[in-house]
Design a protein around this motif. Sequence first.
Motif, PDB file in Angstrom:
ATOM      1  N   GLN A  48       0.820  -1.212   0.000  1.00  0.00           N
ATOM      2  CA  GLN A  48       0.000   0.000   0.000  1.00  0.00           C
ATOM      3  C   GLN A  48       0.850   1.255   0.000  1.00  0.00           C
ATOM      4  O   GLN A  48       1.958   1.274   0.541  1.00  0.00           O
ATOM      5  CB  GLN A  48      -0.898   0.030   1.244  1.00  0.00           C
ATOM      6  CG  GLN A  48      -1.914  -1.074   1.307  1.00  0.00           C
ATOM      7  CD  GLN A  48      -2.741  -1.001   2.582  1.00  0.00           C
ATOM      8  OE1 GLN A  48      -2.887   0.050   3.197  1.00  0.00           O
ATOM      9  NE2 GLN A  48      -3.284  -2.140   2.983  1.00  0.00           N
ATOM     10  N   GLU A  49       0.316   2.310  -0.597  1.00  0.00           N
ATOM     11  CA  GLU A  49       0.924   3.630  -0.512  1.00  0.00           C
ATOM     12  C   GLU A  49       0.392   4.283   0.763  1.00  0.00           C
ATOM     13  O   GLU A  49      -0.815   4.272   1.019  1.00  0.00           O
ATOM     14  CB  GLU A  49       0.543   4.467  -1.730  1.00  0.00           C
ATOM     15  CG  GLU A  49       0.977   3.813  -3.023  1.00  0.00           C
ATOM     16  CD  GLU A  49       1.908   4.672  -3.848  1.00  0.00           C
ATOM     17  OE1 GLU A  49       2.123   5.839  -3.504  1.00  0.00           O
ATOM     18  OE2 GLU A  49       2.420   4.137  -4.839  1.00  0.00           O
ATOM     19  N   VAL A  50       1.317   4.809   1.563  1.00  0.00           N
ATOM     20  CA  VAL A  50       0.954   5.454   2.824  1.00  0.00           C
ATOM     21  C   VAL A  50       1.582   6.847   2.810  1.00  0.00           C
ATOM     22  O   VAL A  50       2.765   7.001   2.517  1.00  0.00           O
ATOM     23  CB  VAL A  50       1.471   4.645   4.034  1.00  0.00           C
ATOM     24  CG1 VAL A  50       1.052   5.298   5.344  1.00  0.00           C
ATOM     25  CG2 VAL A  50       0.969   3.199   3.979  1.00  0.00           C
ATOM     26  N   ASN A  51       0.778   7.847   3.116  1.00  0.00           N
ATOM     27  CA  ASN A  51       1.264   9.225   3.122  1.00  0.00           C
ATOM     28  C   ASN A  51       2.079   9.528   4.374  1.00  0.00           C
ATOM     29  O   ASN A  51       1.880   8.902   5.425  1.00  0.00           O
ATOM     30  CB  ASN A  51       0.094  10.214   3.024  1.00  0.00           C
ATOM     31  CG  ASN A  51      -0.572  10.173   1.673  1.00  0.00           C
ATOM     32  OD1 ASN A  51       0.076  10.005   0.641  1.00  0.00           O
ATOM     33  ND2 ASN A  51      -1.884  10.311   1.668  1.00  0.00           N
ATOM     34  N   GLU A  52       2.968  10.511   4.250  1.00  0.00           N
ATOM     35  CA  GLU A  52       3.765  10.966   5.382  1.00  0.00           C
ATOM     36  C   GLU A  52       2.854  11.283   6.563  1.00  0.00           C
ATOM     37  O   GLU A  52       1.787  11.868   6.397  1.00  0.00           O
ATOM     38  CB  GLU A  52       4.542  12.220   4.964  1.00  0.00           C
ATOM     39  CG  GLU A  52       5.452  12.766   6.025  1.00  0.00           C
ATOM     40  CD  GLU A  52       6.261  13.955   5.525  1.00  0.00           C
ATOM     41  OE1 GLU A  52       7.043  14.488   6.316  1.00  0.00           O
ATOM     42  OE2 GLU A  52       6.105  14.365   4.353  1.00  0.00           O
ATOM     43  N   SER A  73       6.153   9.900   2.622  1.00  0.00           N
ATOM     44  CA  SER A  73       5.171   9.215   1.774  1.00  0.00           C
ATOM     45  C   SER A  73       5.862   8.152   0.935  1.00  0.00           C
ATOM     46  O   SER A  73       6.974   8.367   0.434  1.00  0.00           O
ATOM     47  CB  SER A  73       4.472  10.217   0.858  1.00  0.00           C
ATOM     48  OG  SER A  73       3.720  11.135   1.613  1.00  0.00           O
ATOM     49  N   GLY A  74       5.201   7.010   0.786  1.00  0.00           N
ATOM     50  CA  GLY A  74       5.781   5.951  -0.022  1.00  0.00           C
ATOM     51  C   GLY A  74       4.975   4.677   0.035  1.00  0.00           C
ATOM     52  O   GLY A  74       3.915   4.610   0.656  1.00  0.00           O
ATOM     53  N   LYS A  75       5.509   3.655  -0.617  1.00  0.00           N
ATOM     54  CA  LYS A  75       4.859   2.353  -0.696  1.00  0.00           C
ATOM     55  C   LYS A  75       5.593   1.374   0.214  1.00  0.00           C
ATOM     56  O   LYS A  75       6.813   1.247   0.148  1.00  0.00           O
ATOM     57  CB  LYS A  75       4.894   1.859  -2.141  1.00  0.00           C
ATOM     58  CG  LYS A  75       4.192   0.539  -2.351  1.00  0.00           C
ATOM     59  CD  LYS A  75       4.202   0.173  -3.829  1.00  0.00           C
ATOM     60  CE  LYS A  75       3.441  -1.114  -4.077  1.00  0.00           C
ATOM     61  NZ  LYS A  75       3.430  -1.426  -5.522  1.00  0.00           N
ATOM     62  N   LEU A 105      10.382   5.199  -1.587  1.00  0.00           N
ATOM     63  CA  LEU A 105      10.134   6.613  -1.317  1.00  0.00           C
ATOM     64  C   LEU A 105       9.320   7.242  -2.438  1.00  0.00           C
ATOM     65  O   LEU A 105       9.604   7.046  -3.614  1.00  0.00           O
ATOM     66  CB  LEU A 105      11.454   7.368  -1.184  1.00  0.00           C
ATOM     67  CG  LEU A 105      12.368   6.940  -0.047  1.00  0.00           C
ATOM     68  CD1 LEU A 105      13.704   7.642  -0.163  1.00  0.00           C
ATOM     69  CD2 LEU A 105      11.734   7.229   1.296  1.00  0.00           C
ATOM     70  N   LYS A 106       8.300   8.005  -2.059  1.00  0.00           N
ATOM     71  CA  LYS A 106       7.483   8.745  -3.018  1.00  0.00           C
ATOM     72  C   LYS A 106       7.435  10.227  -2.672  1.00  0.00           C
ATOM     73  O   LYS A 106       6.930  11.023  -3.441  1.00  0.00           O
ATOM     74  CB  LYS A 106       6.040   8.210  -3.032  1.00  0.00           C
ATOM     75  CG  LYS A 106       5.906   6.749  -3.363  1.00  0.00           C
ATOM     76  CD  LYS A 106       5.942   6.515  -4.837  1.00  0.00           C
ATOM     77  CE  LYS A 106       5.624   5.049  -5.121  1.00  0.00           C
ATOM     78  NZ  LYS A 106       5.525   4.758  -6.513  1.00  0.00           N
ATOM     79  N   GLY A 107       7.920  10.592  -1.490  1.00  0.00           N
ATOM     80  CA  GLY A 107       7.823  11.975  -1.038  1.00  0.00           C
ATOM     81  C   GLY A 107       9.183  12.539  -0.683  1.00  0.00           C
ATOM     82  O   GLY A 107      10.212  11.881  -0.793  1.00  0.00           O
TER      83      GLY A 107
END
Length: 124
Positions: A48-52, A73-75, A105-107
């Motif tokens: 799942q993607e979870v926000n900061e 934020s990331g998966k 990492l996505k953020g």
Amino acid sequence: MNIPDGLKYTKDHEWIKIDGNTAIVGITDFAQGELGDIVYIDITTVGQEVNEHEVFGTVEAVKTVSDLFMPVSGKVLEVNPLLDASPEKVNEDPYGEGWMIKMELKGSVAGLLSAAQYKELIGK
């Protein structure tokens, strides 16, 4: 108290070790000491993607249950498989065998604390 340089920290007492676009996340030595004997880790956010700052799981100690907050934020890619049978690894080795998740990492990591800033936060 062990607060390794080379890691980043959150005000919620998570640490993150960044390696390119992936990272390993756990709770700090300070956090595990405050919680006491850890008896169960519940992380069901793999894939799942979870926000900061959102909850990615919980840690249960003899005295309390505490949320685990995503530092960036990331998966969630993986949960430490050792923790199912040996949650006490978090108490024994929070920066080694007691890590909790691997993530993509996505953020931005700009809001994270250095070791010196974290020491100041906890008064050490």
